[in-house]
Design an enzyme around this catalytic site. Structure first.
Site, PDB file in Angstrom:
ATOM      1  N   GLU A  18      84.063 -45.776  86.183  1.00 32.38           N
ATOM      2  CA  GLU A  18      83.577 -46.003  84.820  1.00 32.38           C
ATOM      3  C   GLU A  18      82.494 -47.069  84.758  1.00 32.38           C
ATOM      4  OE1 GLU A  18      86.732 -45.919  85.805  1.00 32.38           O
ATOM      5  OE2 GLU A  18      87.454 -44.055  84.922  1.00 32.38           O
TER       6      GLU A  18
ATOM      7  N   PHE B 293      89.187 -47.411  79.265  1.00 32.69           N
ATOM      8  CA  PHE B 293      88.209 -47.440  80.363  1.00 32.69           C
ATOM      9  C   PHE B 293      86.789 -47.499  79.798  1.00 32.69           C
ATOM     10  CE2 PHE B 293      91.659 -44.417  82.023  1.00 32.69           C
ATOM     11  CZ  PHE B 293      92.513 -45.467  82.294  1.00 32.69           C
TER      12      PHE B 293
HETATM   13  C1  TPP Z   1      90.368 -45.920  85.623  1.00 33.32           C
HETATM   14  C2  TPP Z   1      90.869 -44.564  85.371  1.00 33.32           C
HETATM   15  N1  TPP Z   1      89.997 -43.572  85.113  1.00 33.32           N
HETATM   16  C3  TPP Z   1      90.440 -42.335  84.840  1.00 33.32           C
HETATM   17  C4  TPP Z   1      91.780 -42.046  84.828  1.00 33.32           C
HETATM   18  C5  TPP Z   1      92.261 -40.644  84.490  1.00 33.32           C
HETATM   19  N2  TPP Z   1      92.775 -39.969  85.673  1.00 33.32           N
HETATM   20  C6  TPP Z   1      94.100 -39.964  85.972  1.00 33.32           C
HETATM   21  S1  TPP Z   1      94.447 -39.204  87.404  1.00 33.32           S
HETATM   22  C7  TPP Z   1      92.822 -38.818  87.675  1.00 33.32           C
HETATM   23  C8  TPP Z   1      92.426 -38.096  88.927  1.00 33.32           C
HETATM   24  C9  TPP Z   1      92.975 -38.760  90.133  1.00 33.32           C
HETATM   25  O1  TPP Z   1      92.650 -38.106  91.315  1.00 33.32           O
HETATM   26  P1  TPP Z   1      93.288 -38.571  92.672  1.00 33.32           P
HETATM   27  O2  TPP Z   1      93.130 -40.040  92.849  1.00 33.32           O
HETATM   28  O3  TPP Z   1      92.734 -37.729  93.751  1.00 33.32           O
HETATM   29  O4  TPP Z   1      94.839 -38.331  92.458  1.00 33.32           O
HETATM   30  P2  TPP Z   1      95.743 -37.080  92.878  1.00 33.32           P
HETATM   31  O5  TPP Z   1      94.876 -36.020  93.452  1.00 33.32           O
HETATM   32  O6  TPP Z   1      96.670 -37.613  93.900  1.00 33.32           O
HETATM   33  O7  TPP Z   1      96.457 -36.651  91.646  1.00 33.32           O
HETATM   34  C10 TPP Z   1      92.034 -39.294  86.619  1.00 33.32           C
HETATM   35  C11 TPP Z   1      90.580 -39.144  86.524  1.00 33.32           C
HETATM   36  C12 TPP Z   1      92.657 -43.112  85.092  1.00 33.32           C
HETATM   37  N3  TPP Z   1      93.989 -42.964  85.060  1.00 33.32           N
HETATM   38  N4  TPP Z   1      92.185 -44.346  85.371  1.00 33.32           N
END
Ligand code: TPP
Ligand code: MG
Lengths: 318, 285
Positions: free
Chosen positions: A64, A89
């Site tokens: 972000e 965020f």
């Molecule tokens: C700072 C922040 N930005 C956006 C989000 C929203 N968000 C939650 S999970 C996710 C994707 C995560 O992907 P990854 O780290 O690969 O996790 P996994 O594949 O293990 O679910 C997003 C964008 C968040 N929780 N925190």
């Protein structure tokens, strides 16, 4: 000019979709508008923009702060960036990037912080923003809006697309009840008197404008005449309207899906105090608390942000 | 790893996976993909590697877990419940008003959860700080940091990694869940991470191990090696699949957060739950 809807029980298009559809339309005629997303396109419907304008849809990944800095750079090159992420965020997490690369450097960034306050629902306390308005109000030159419904939100997005500077708007991603009739127009920095009244002045903003109108109608039935102002532009605040409408009122209540510290309530209090207006006054909002997890409906009740809660506050003050 | 131990950990993994499916289906929605891909890791940690006492969650000498990819709480909560940190029935309260199990982990609400996460990236620095604190106190404890591959888009992760490597925080074992996907799609399409192994090495991690994300024995061996490697930073990359363990969910186009709102998805979950139940029954007999 605005007109109220005939049926306040009806919901409009989901608000995230309103933002993205409107922007996509704006981008058809304005090639300077660009859109940045931080891995939430699937959650925000900005897939619409990705499809319609693949070249001006900029996916920055889960980063972000980098998104805001990049938006600032695009502004330097004459673009008008819109960005989206969840409210916390979009504000807390990137405040200095917004402040310095954005506002201080006189750049243009339009920020959609989604799911404010209790709208965060199942994402819970970590994702709850009841301080975003306070933060953004404190940023010099920033404009801050809280949209009441889909009609108003579309108008805000179109308006911001024509302006320069830092503009923050907060709105649920989901659909909310209609307040305004289709085709209504507004004036930035001007509040709207939605219902006249003579006993109490209720100043509110955001999707709970609907609840404030419900409360005012119920109060009316009990013989209490309540005036309701939709103060959708929280900064710059329409002080003139407050000063004219407070005349003759027995009490003033602000009602917001935000902390009572630093938000609409504080802004109104500053106006009243600086004009030496001694009137019974109450800020109704989240009372210096953290959010928590549950459905939106449950949270609205838990944190006492319903029409009935507002009625209680009004009665307590009169 | 001996056969008995492997059998036990495989059983624990099956229980955790079944719990995750049951509780998310009960809730009707939730972060399934990233929960499923850390099931085997959780089984290894809670079944073998962690020094913990579930009856005393605040035990001073305990090892710590920081789930920086906080949205995968359902897998963690299931492991904690299986270990007896709280009754298993509590799992069904996920996200209910007043619950002790919010969608994102909260150290003030859940026994066994030592750090609050949910804003991606932040857990990495907290884990570095916890590990630093353990060293300052002269303790022989470990901190296991679990971070998502998408989460690694956040610059903060790399700031934390620089600190961990520069200060030789060997006790902070960084585990990357390289399940190839984030919210909007594949990591290589969203923000190409190129080569995590090379990156971690370039950041000063001198023991970087890559293991299959569902290979219990390999995960456990890697942790053994990391624990034994005391004079530098340790990283383990779980080469995995989002939604791991159930073919339907592995192949589902959008498997980050799923809604159980149609017959097809409900049947896939029910079938998987039944299959796991059968396996668990057989193993326990
Ligand atoms: C700072 C922040 N930005 C956006 C989000 C929203 N968000 C939650 S999970 C996710 C994707 C995560 O992907 P990854 O780290 O690969 O996790 P996994 O594949 O293990 O679910 C997003 C964008 C968040 N929780 N925190
Ligand atoms: Mg991932």
């Amino acid at each position: 000019m605005f007109k109220l809807t005939d049926d306040r029980s009806k919901k409009g298009t989901p608000l995230a979709k309103v933002v993205m559809q409107t922007l996509s339309d704006v981008m058809n005629s304005d090639d300077k508008v660009v859109f940045l997303e931080a891995d939430l396109a699937g959650a925000s419907s900005s897939t619409i923009i990705q499809k319609d304008h693949p070249d001006r849809f900029i996916q920055v990944g889960i980063a972000e702060a980098n998104m805001i800095g990049t938006a600032a750079g695009l502004s330097v090159e004459g673009f008008k960036p819109f960005v989206h992420t969840f409210g916390p965020f979009a504000t807390r997490r990137v405040y200095d990037q917004l402040y310095l690369s954005g506002a201080y450097a006189h750049n243009t960034i339009n920020v959609y912080g989604s799911d404010p306050g209790f709208c965060t629902g199942p994402n819970g306390g970590t994702h709850t923003t009841w301080e975003d308005v306070a933060l953004m109000r404190a940023m010099p030159t920033a404009v801050v809006c809280d949209a009441a419904d889909a009609v108003q939100l579309e108008w805000i997005v179109r308006k911001f697309a024509t302006m320069q500077g830092i503009h923050y708007f907060r709105a649920n991603r989901k659909d909310v009840r209609n307040v305004y009739a289709e085709g209504s127009t507004f004036e930035l920095g001007k509040g709207n008197v939605l219902k006249e009244g003579k006993d109490v002045l209720i100043i509110t903003a955001g999707q709970i404008v609907s609840d404030a109108l419900d409360a005012a109608e119920k109060l009316e039935a009990e013989g209490i005449s309540a005036e309701v102002i939709d103060m959708f532009t929280i900064k710059p605040l329409d002080a003139d309207l407050i000063l004219s409408e407070v005349k003759g009122k027995k009490a003033v209540v602000t009602f917001e899906n935000h902390s009572i510290i630093g938000g609409l309530g504080s802004a109104v209090a500053e106006v009243l105090a600086e004009h030496a207006i001694a009137v019974p006054f109450k800020r109704h909002g989240a009372n210096d608390v953290f959010g928590q997890v549950a459905s939106q409906e449950w949270l609205q009740k838990e944190f006492k942000l319903t029409a009935d809660d507002l009625i209680e506050t009004v009665k307590g003050l009169l | 790893m001996d056969k008995v131990e492997l059998k036990e950990l495989t059983l624990l993994a099956a229980k955790i996976r079944k719990d995750v499916l049951e509780l998310l289906k009960h809730r009707g929605y939730g972060h399934l993909g990233g929960s499923m891909s850390i099931v085997e890791l959780m089984a290894v940690l809670y079944g073998k590697q962690l020094r913990i006492d579930p009856s005393n969650p605040q035990w001073e000498d305990r090892d710590m877990v920081v789930l920086s990819k906080g949205h995968s709480g359902p897998a963690w909560y299931s492991a904690l419940a299986e270990k007896g940190y709280f009754p298993k029935e509590k799992l069904m309260t996920l996200n209910d008003g007043g619950t002790m199990l919010p969608s994102h982990p909260d150290r003030t609400k859940t026994p066994g959860v030592d750090m609050t996460t949910g804003s991606l990236g932040q857990g990495t620095s907290a884990a570095a700080g916890i590990a630093y604190g353990q060293k300052l106190k002269g303790q022989d404890r470990y901190t296991y940091l679990i971070v998502g591959d998408g989460e690694l888009n956040e610059g903060q992760c790399w700031e934390a990694f620089m600190l961990i490597a520069a200060r030789k925080l060997n006790n902070c074992i960084v585990i990357i869940d390289d399940n190839k996907r984030q919210l909007d799609g594949y990591t290589k399409d969203i923000l190409n991470p190129f080569d995590f192994e090379a990156k971690m090495k370039a950041f000063g991690f001198d023991l970087v191990q890559k293991v299959k994300g569902t290979d219990i024995e390999a995960i456990s061996d890697a942790i053994d090696k990391a624990k034994a490697h005391k004079d530098g930073a340790n990283a383990i990359i779980l080469d995995g699949i989002k939604g791991a363990g159930v073919k339907y969910f592995e192949e589902l186009k959008s498997n980050h957060s799923v809604k159980f709102n149609n017959d097809e998805i409900n049947k896939a979950a029910d079938d998987a739950i039944a299959e796991l139940a059968e396996f668990i029954e057989k193993e326990e007999a």
